[in-house]
Design an enzyme around this catalytic site. Structure first.
Site, short mmCIF file in Angstrom:
data_model
loop_
_atom_site.label_atom_id
_atom_site.label_comp_id
_atom_site.label_asym_id
_atom_site.label_seq_id
_atom_site.Cartn_x
_atom_site.Cartn_y
_atom_site.Cartn_z
CB VAL A 243 -0.89 0.11 1.11
CG1 VAL A 243 -1.54 1.27 1.30
CG2 VAL A 243 -1.98 -1.15 1.24
CG ASP A 244 2.58 3.27 -2.86
OD1 ASP A 244 3.53 3.81 -2.55
OD2 ASP A 244 2.20 2.41 -3.68
#
Length: 359
Positions: A243-244
């Site tokens: 996840v960013d």
């Protein structure tokens, strides 16, 4: 032992140049925040956690070489440098979040520090603690993820699909989604992991492959366009990605191609998990629609290692990330445990309280 891509010793910061992998293993020195900004923007270092750690450590190195006339002057400099580092790649929230936490702490030290040197040492100590905390968080996250997947499989070995690179090369160490893969392998409970090439930058074929071979993990590379067929023909236990940025309603920004994997997984009734530490949680956005998506140079699509593969003159659209809606996500794996997307907002509030208490 997993790879080390960040080496830090007080006045010295060195990173593994990921642009040259897997054919050449070169370490480069980062002497200041300008060097770090350049390395982040060029993607010599990439992955949301690693970007944040390298950016902040470069500031720690730089502070040891600077002199300031007052605490106020030093605080102004620290905050300005942090804002500058955020601009290198804006989509991933980790650097933004770290900049906010460090800036608030530094401003608070202006009135409480006995001297400029005392203030500097406290800022550096906080940065070094962030590095240690990220590594520890990755191990905890991976343990929770492995426990959950084995509970779902009744203890039988699992087969996974992952996307992009989320291991030691993308974090302070060990990894998030790839950390879960590592944890399963260490328990001898990983049947196999498939991973995408991750066009156009090939983080999968270049970097994830490099890590998996290094750790002798049973793995197979597939083209991005093969993912749906893979789900149809192979008995996948789950899809797991990094996840960013996770926003309030549970939407997730991650490497381009994540969204289509989530759609395909939903169709094939395969659980779709995202793995992230608290630093990927973002309370400033209600939904993923408001996340700024970085667009990269067309050459990443038209050329591979300097060799042109597309017809000259072709138009290109090259977003580096996409947003996966919360309804396509089975659960979020964190260092605190497993959460459904609907529980993300509650978790975000708890994280914010912890950060303010920490300050």
């Amino acid at each position: 032992m997993s790879l080390k891509s960040i080496i830090y010793k007080k006045q010295h910061l060195t990173i593994l140049n990921q642009l040259l992998l897997p054919f050449e293993k070169e370490f480069i020195d980062l002497e200041n925040t300008e060097d770090a900004w350049d390395a982040i923007h060029k993607m010599q270092v990439r992955g949301a956690p690693a970007i944040s750690i390298v950016g902040c450590l470069s500031l720690a190195v730089e502070l040891r070489t600077k002199t300031f006339g007052s605490c106020e002057e030093q605080a102004d400099y620290v905050c300005e440098r942090l804002r500058y580092l955020v601009t290198a790649r804006p989509t991933a929230v980790n650097m933004t979040d770290a900049a906010h936490v460090l800036s608030e702490m530094t401003r608070g030290l202006v009135t409480t520090s006995e001297s400029v040197s005392t203030m500097r040492d406290k800022v550096i100590t906080e940065i070094e603690k962030m590095w240690d905390e990220d590594i520890n968080a990755n191990h905890e996250l991976s343990r929770h993820g492995a426990d959950m997947l084995l509970e779902k499989s009744n203890g039988e070995p699992v087969t996974l699909l992952t996307h992009c690179n989320t291991g030691s090369l993308a974090t302070a160490g060990y990894g998030t989604a790839l950390g879960v893969v590592r944890a399963l392998h260490e328990r001898q409970k990983l049947e196999h992991v498939y991973f995408t090439e991750t066009r156009p930058y090939n983080q999968g074929s270049r970097l994830t492959a490099f890590e998996l071979i290094h750790d002798d993990i049973p793995a197979t590379l597939v083209c991005d366009s093969m993912a749906s067929a893979l789900m149809q023909h192979k008995n996948l236990s789950a899809v797991i990605v990094g996840v960013d940025r996770i926003v309030t309603n549970g939407d997730v920004a991650n490497k381009i191609g994540t969204y289509q994997l989530a759609i395909a997984a939903k169709y094939h009734n395969i659980p779709f998990y995202v793995a992230a530490t608290e630093y990927s949680f973002d309370v400033s956005h209600r939904t993923g629609a408001s996340i700024k998506i970085e667009e990269r140079e067309p050459t990443e699509m038209t050329s591979v290692r300097g060799v042109r593969v597309a017809a000259p003159g072709v138009n290109c659209w090259n977003p580096a990330f996409d947003v996966t809606p919360a309804e396509l996500i089975t659960a979020v794996i964190t260092e605190f445990g497993i959460f459904t997307p609907s529980q993300v907002e509650e978790r975000l509030i708890e994280v914010q309280k912890l950060k303010h208490h920490h300050l």
